[in-house]
Write a protein that holds these residues in place. Structure first.
Motif, mmCIF file in Angstrom:
data_model
loop_
_atom_site.group_PDB
_atom_site.id
_atom_site.type_symbol
_atom_site.label_atom_id
_atom_site.label_comp_id
_atom_site.label_asym_id
_atom_site.label_seq_id
_atom_site.Cartn_x
_atom_site.Cartn_y
_atom_site.Cartn_z
ATOM 1 N N GLY A 9 5.454 9.821 5.483
ATOM 2 C CA GLY A 9 4.754 9.347 6.217
ATOM 3 C C GLY A 9 4.631 7.808 5.461
ATOM 4 O O GLY A 9 3.969 6.863 6.371
ATOM 5 N N TYR A 30 -0.016 3.941 4.560
ATOM 6 C CA TYR A 30 -0.018 5.599 5.367
ATOM 7 C C TYR A 30 -0.488 5.129 6.602
ATOM 8 O O TYR A 30 -1.568 5.001 6.852
ATOM 9 N N ASN A 31 0.107 5.439 7.968
ATOM 10 C CA ASN A 31 -0.285 5.116 9.451
ATOM 11 C C ASN A 31 -1.307 3.823 9.235
ATOM 12 O O ASN A 31 -0.381 2.654 9.251
ATOM 13 N N ASP A 32 -1.732 3.241 9.998
ATOM 14 C CA ASP A 32 -3.094 2.307 10.371
ATOM 15 C C ASP A 32 -3.507 2.066 8.572
ATOM 16 O O ASP A 32 -4.483 0.848 8.810
ATOM 17 N N ASP A 33 -3.552 3.103 7.700
ATOM 18 C CA ASP A 33 -4.384 2.512 6.251
ATOM 19 C C ASP A 33 -3.020 1.144 5.728
ATOM 20 O O ASP A 33 -2.131 2.060 5.403
#
Length: 59
Positions: A9, A30-33
């Protein structure tokens, strides 16, 4: 910004245009980071990731 790698991811990207600033670094998402990481030293220049994701990127 081309994608250099994708794993668990996490997406690793790097700018290649001359307008990009120094030091040379990658962008890990990574996702919203998002974190900008100096790929010569492994130090975080800007942003952050969860610790598990950061460990994998720095590895």
């Amino acid at each position: 910004m081309p994608v250099l790698a994708r794993f668990y991811g996490i997406i690793i990207r790097m700018y290649f245009l001359q307008s990009e600033h120094n030091p040379p670094h990658i962008h890990a998402i990574y996702n919203d980071d998002v974190a900008a990481i100096d790929f010569m030293t492994g130090k975080v220049l800007e942003g952050s990731l969860p610790q598990k994701a950061m460990n994998m990127v720095q590895e």
